[in-house]
Design a protein around this motif. Sequence first.
Motif, PDB file in Angstrom:
ATOM      1  N   LEU A   1       0.751  -1.473  -0.073  1.00 46.19           N
ATOM      2  CA  LEU A   1       0.119  -0.131   0.107  1.00 46.19           C
ATOM      3  C   LEU A   1       0.870   1.532   0.096  1.00 46.19           C
ATOM      4  O   LEU A   1       0.771   2.225  -0.753  1.00 46.19           O
ATOM      5  CB  LEU A   1      -0.898  -0.088   1.333  1.00 46.19           C
ATOM      6  CG  LEU A   1      -1.771   1.465   1.389  1.00 46.19           C
ATOM      7  CD1 LEU A   1      -2.878   1.583   0.287  1.00 46.19           C
ATOM      8  CD2 LEU A   1      -2.405   1.492   2.805  1.00 46.19           C
TER       9      LEU A   1
ATOM     10  N   ALA B   1       2.902   1.915  -3.278  1.00 48.93           N
ATOM     11  CA  ALA B   1       1.567   2.678  -4.177  1.00 48.93           C
ATOM     12  C   ALA B   1       1.457   4.124  -3.777  1.00 48.93           C
ATOM     13  O   ALA B   1       1.460   4.915  -4.811  1.00 48.93           O
ATOM     14  CB  ALA B   1       0.469   1.753  -4.175  1.00 48.93           C
ATOM     15  N   ILE B   2       1.183   4.387  -2.649  1.00 48.94           N
ATOM     16  CA  ILE B   2       0.956   5.752  -2.215  1.00 48.94           C
ATOM     17  C   ILE B   2       2.105   6.749  -2.551  1.00 48.94           C
ATOM     18  O   ILE B   2       1.928   7.923  -3.256  1.00 48.94           O
ATOM     19  CB  ILE B   2       0.577   6.020  -0.641  1.00 48.94           C
ATOM     20  CG1 ILE B   2      -0.700   5.177  -0.174  1.00 48.94           C
ATOM     21  CG2 ILE B   2       0.583   7.370  -0.231  1.00 48.94           C
ATOM     22  CD1 ILE B   2      -0.859   4.968   1.136  1.00 48.94           C
TER      23      ILE B   2
ATOM     24  N   PHE C   1      -0.826   1.159 -10.146  1.00 43.30           N
ATOM     25  CA  PHE C   1      -2.193   0.670  -9.534  1.00 43.30           C
ATOM     26  C   PHE C   1      -2.186  -0.798  -9.977  1.00 43.30           C
ATOM     27  O   PHE C   1      -2.420  -1.723  -9.214  1.00 43.30           O
ATOM     28  CB  PHE C   1      -3.360   1.410 -10.122  1.00 43.30           C
ATOM     29  CG  PHE C   1      -3.494   2.869  -9.559  1.00 43.30           C
ATOM     30  CD1 PHE C   1      -3.738   2.762  -8.405  1.00 43.30           C
ATOM     31  CD2 PHE C   1      -3.627   3.996 -10.358  1.00 43.30           C
ATOM     32  CE1 PHE C   1      -4.036   4.278  -7.524  1.00 43.30           C
ATOM     33  CE2 PHE C   1      -3.601   5.153  -9.791  1.00 43.30           C
ATOM     34  CZ  PHE C   1      -4.039   5.179  -8.351  1.00 43.30           C
TER      35      PHE C   1
ATOM     36  N   ALA D   1       0.155  -2.777  -7.638  1.00 43.90           N
ATOM     37  CA  ALA D   1      -0.298  -2.935  -6.083  1.00 43.90           C
ATOM     38  C   ALA D   1      -1.980  -3.920  -6.248  1.00 43.90           C
ATOM     39  O   ALA D   1      -1.803  -4.676  -5.302  1.00 43.90           O
ATOM     40  CB  ALA D   1      -0.783  -1.544  -5.638  1.00 43.90           C
ATOM     41  N   THR D   2      -2.410  -3.963  -7.117  1.00 40.73           N
ATOM     42  CA  THR D   2      -3.525  -4.503  -7.361  1.00 40.73           C
ATOM     43  C   THR D   2      -2.961  -6.214  -7.607  1.00 40.73           C
ATOM     44  O   THR D   2      -3.734  -7.063  -6.903  1.00 40.73           O
ATOM     45  CB  THR D   2      -4.587  -3.979  -8.439  1.00 40.73           C
ATOM     46  OG1 THR D   2      -4.836  -2.949  -8.132  1.00 40.73           O
ATOM     47  CG2 THR D   2      -5.814  -5.085  -8.473  1.00 40.73           C
TER      48      THR D   2
ATOM     49  N   ILE E   1      -6.071  -1.537   4.838  1.00 39.96           N
ATOM     50  CA  ILE E   1      -5.140  -1.359   3.399  1.00 39.96           C
ATOM     51  C   ILE E   1      -6.086  -0.779   2.262  1.00 39.96           C
ATOM     52  O   ILE E   1      -5.948   0.286   1.198  1.00 39.96           O
ATOM     53  CB  ILE E   1      -4.967  -2.830   2.737  1.00 39.96           C
ATOM     54  CG1 ILE E   1      -3.977  -3.240   3.923  1.00 39.96           C
ATOM     55  CG2 ILE E   1      -4.283  -2.698   1.434  1.00 39.96           C
ATOM     56  CD1 ILE E   1      -2.514  -2.421   3.868  1.00 39.96           C
ATOM     57  N   LEU E   2      -7.458  -1.352   2.093  1.00 44.25           N
ATOM     58  CA  LEU E   2      -8.384  -1.180   0.606  1.00 44.25           C
ATOM     59  C   LEU E   2      -8.781   0.185   0.714  1.00 44.25           C
ATOM     60  O   LEU E   2      -9.365   0.784  -0.330  1.00 44.25           O
ATOM     61  CB  LEU E   2      -9.360  -2.300   1.006  1.00 44.25           C
ATOM     62  CG  LEU E   2      -9.007  -3.678   0.703  1.00 44.25           C
ATOM     63  CD1 LEU E   2      -9.951  -4.661   0.454  1.00 44.25           C
ATOM     64  CD2 LEU E   2      -7.914  -3.763  -0.624  1.00 44.25           C
TER      65      LEU E   2
ATOM     66  N   LEU F   1      -6.288   2.715  -0.453  1.00 42.14           N
ATOM     67  CA  LEU F   1      -6.289   2.409  -1.844  1.00 42.14           C
ATOM     68  C   LEU F   1      -7.308   2.996  -2.968  1.00 42.14           C
ATOM     69  O   LEU F   1      -6.756   3.479  -3.887  1.00 42.14           O
ATOM     70  CB  LEU F   1      -6.061   1.024  -2.068  1.00 42.14           C
ATOM     71  CG  LEU F   1      -5.696   0.294  -3.353  1.00 42.14           C
ATOM     72  CD1 LEU F   1      -4.507   0.744  -3.755  1.00 42.14           C
ATOM     73  CD2 LEU F   1      -6.072  -1.089  -3.519  1.00 42.14           C
TER      74      LEU F   1
ATOM     75  N   HIS G   1       2.056   8.513   2.526  1.00 40.87           N
ATOM     76  CA  HIS G   1       2.801   7.304   2.608  1.00 40.87           C
ATOM     77  C   HIS G   1       3.438   7.650   4.061  1.00 40.87           C
ATOM     78  O   HIS G   1       3.992   8.667   4.324  1.00 40.87           O
ATOM     79  CB  HIS G   1       3.580   6.897   1.590  1.00 40.87           C
ATOM     80  CG  HIS G   1       5.008   7.416   1.363  1.00 40.87           C
ATOM     81  ND1 HIS G   1       5.140   8.897   0.913  1.00 40.87           N
ATOM     82  CD2 HIS G   1       6.079   7.241   1.963  1.00 40.87           C
ATOM     83  CE1 HIS G   1       6.408   9.246   0.891  1.00 40.87           C
ATOM     84  NE2 HIS G   1       7.029   8.208   1.844  1.00 40.87           N
TER      85      HIS G   1
END
Length: 937
Positions: A789, A792-793, A812, A815-816, A829-830, A833, A867
């Motif tokens: 996560l 990604a941030i 994205f 991360a996915t 987390i979600l 995101l 982040h």
Amino acid sequence: MDYRPQDIERKWRKYWEDHATYKVSNDNDRPKYYVLDMFPYPSGAGLHVGHPLGYIASDIIARYKRLQGYNVLHPMGFDAFGLPAEQYAIRIGVHPEVSTAANVKTYRKQLDNLGFSYDWSRQINTSDPKYYKWTQTIFLKLFGHYYNKKTDKAETIDSLIQIFEKEGNQHVHAESTEETIFSAQDWNSYDAKEKDDILMNYRLAYRKIGFVNWCEELGTVLANDEVKDGRSERGNHPVIKRPMMQWALRITAYAERLLNGLDQVEFSEALKTQQRNWIGRSEGARIFFDIEDNDAKIEIFTTRPDTIFGATFVVLAPEHELVVQLTSTKYQNDVDAYISYATNRSERERMADKRVTGQFIGAYAINPITKKKLPIYISDYVLIGYGTGAIMAVPSDDERDNKFAKKFGIEIIDVVDLSAFEDAKIGDKRGVMINSDFINGMKVPQAIDRMLEEVEKRGIGQRKVNYRLRDANFSRQRYWGEPFPVKYDMDGVSHPEKNLPLELPELNNFKPTKDGKPPLARAEEWVNSSQGFTRELDTMPGYAGSSWYFLRYMDPSNEEEPFSQNAVNYWQDVDLYLGGAEHAVGHLMYSRFWHKFMHDLGIVPTEEPYKKLVNQGMIQGIIEDVYMLKEKQEGKTVFVSADKIGTYQEDQYTQIHTHIDFVEDYGSEHSYMNEKGIQQFKEWIPEYENAIFDTNDQGHLVTHSEVGKMSKSKYNVINPDHVIEEHGTDCFRMYEMFLGPLEQSKPWDTKGITGVSKFLRKFWNLYFGVDGSPVVTDVDPTPKELKILHTAIKKVNLALDTFAFNVAVAEFMVATRDLAKEKCTKRAILEPLVILIAPFAPHIAEEIWVNALGKEASIHHVTFPKHDEKYLVVSTHTYPIQLGKKVRAKVDFPAEASKDEIEQAIRNSPDLDSWLQGKQLIKVIVVPKRLVNLVAK
RNA sequence: GCUCGAGUGGUGGAAUUGGUAGACACGCAGGACUUAAAAUCCUGUGGGCAGUAAUGCCCGUGCGGGUUCGAUUCCCGCCUCGAGCACCA
């Protein structure tokens, strides 16, 4: 429940509209951020896939900034005056107002389909009298001001008149067209018309003679684009340069400030260079040359006064006013012929032409320093609009002068010795002066200074800063533009129209009149308004309305003024301006000029309108051509399949565009029209109904494909609507961003869109199970999940700050993929995101926010995640051990290991010998957290 | 002619601006599921050479040089493509 973009997208768009989710207030404690798109001209072809590229990017930024806590102004409108609507009116008879309104409606619908967060309550339209009332107002302000060089700002014409009345113009230091000195007494004795003429020399909006491309056969004025080789592109009729009294804006008064302002804005260096070159500041001198047997003087401008000893001839622009007076009878015919040749060519052509042409006029100038006799020529490489329209030619130190001298056999005197400067080229302002009397032996810069002193001492000229920028022509002989709020009395004196807006009169014929007057002349009642006054017949050009539109968005429905001081003091300026590079000079220069003028007036607080500007690249299309034989067979046109065209000579066939919709596999080498495509082609151009189609064995007519501009005239416009229908708006948005860097041009190709479509499904599946119910849990996340996560941030934030949208989309996907592998269902987390993706894919984000996370709409008003480095720390780092550029091995070291520790460990490693392969170790280079490089012999 | 950009696999493109080139995606190949296809999923995929194989070696960011322990990145010279232009004195 499957991810069904069409359903949720429609639903949320309706919700956002009903709840005015994107409405922006001018009254807010949050810091402001203004994201502006270059507004479109609503053409009849509708929006194509190239338009949204920039709009999507700016929308993402607008949403991102909103989530970061800014009060974001993100408006859209229409640049609705323009030539196409008028030409359509002439051809089809539909009033421009009607076709424009219809086009605006289409555009609006298409824009709505893209899920933009515009505050549509602020929409503007430059052709709306409620808008152009203020364009006219600002024009009258320009008309009512002059530029005072002493205070370095615009001041009112009334204050100038007061000075004239008291002391004439001898102490006035202003930007002006002519510099004739007059006293207070003179001024007071002038009649109204004379005063008006003089004031025109000072006004920032003024009238002067300009040249237009006049086509007698078409009875109209043509744009530069429409003229080729002195003939009209349409119909191949002759075009002449015709003088016309026209409005102009004195942008040159602002040259220095436009140049200096570039230092405080964030534009790309390429764009700043372009603007600097356009302004073209150069320091030099104006020097007067006497003429043999004539009292007139030729004023030249030069940046190289040091080379005056090498000046062996003088060149005037063919249009120069002294040409007529100086030409001797012997050369009259040749000179006349040359003038008519040169003046009827466009500047574009004159520039592209490499041939050296010119004509001696039978007169001589006197070099003011050497007193030598110099022949006077005219040539089209000297432009009337630049400098003084005259040069002293120094063939030894100027490329073009040199070619000219060689062609006409004129003496060349070397005055700059470059022998000590190896890489110096002609005209470099380097070298040592020779053959130059009192400046011999000086280096060029020193020689320039010395000569400038000498010129001023002898009274033959002065230092001068020259700009290449010219005053902007502000008149168009058209209907569909803002009328000038100006009328003329019987003496021809100009008077401002007080009652604004001055609306366009109704017309049903938009052609110029038979005697060549602009279309407005047809509205006789409107033109001859009241006692003896006649109205201006020209209208304003396209850039009038777009020169200040960004200010109107701040306060779009104000009926008292263009925008309130409250509004402009809150919003200040545009923080981010996004648009095509084709407007890099024109529009930006004009709007910066208007802005500075309004700043002088004290109605805008900032000196520059745009803080940061980003140019998006062009989306190119595929042009599909079919081969057509030039000779008909038995009276029938023949089209030949591309794979069979080899049997013909190149001069036997030609290529014509076909519509990409008729072509299978378009863009590929084997693209072809099948039976159906050929049928469509025939219906499309009925004159080919009976044509012969020489197809290949499969019955295919293979077509020729190439990458090129997406344009209605190339029949290759791809409309976003179909793509959106199939894949959804969120997918379309992310795909356009995924194509590549925003600034780069790229061909449109939907081949890759399935990748983004699949990604969105995977993303959806993180939140919803196969049965469609949410799977989000409140279990604590693992360090691994947190790392995914926060990586990604971090990367998405960085990508947004650097406009690397394509990289953000890739992140994205990563991360996915990684979270799906972990089977992560953790809310911790979600939730962040989905906020992270909200600027890119606003609909799916809102749906997940409400229906998977059980939150309340809208996700677009929450806070963007930041982040935390603590989740990104790693305990070990794998170092590649390189010898030369080869990776020999990989070794893990603790993340906090120092350079020395690593070097010692490497030197003591039992594997060292095998890495070195028998070579002698010289040095170990350790780059912490990167690599280890062994230097060996 | 001048000015400004850009050249990386079959394709679109990544690379923390000097530090493991090819992330991510398309395409392609193989496999799973299926009666079959589509859809979906998994695996592989810069090129060449060697090897049954794991793997190893060589080449590789338009071309030729240079700087550096190390260059897609910096410097010099070329080539090609794109955009703009108002021959700028």
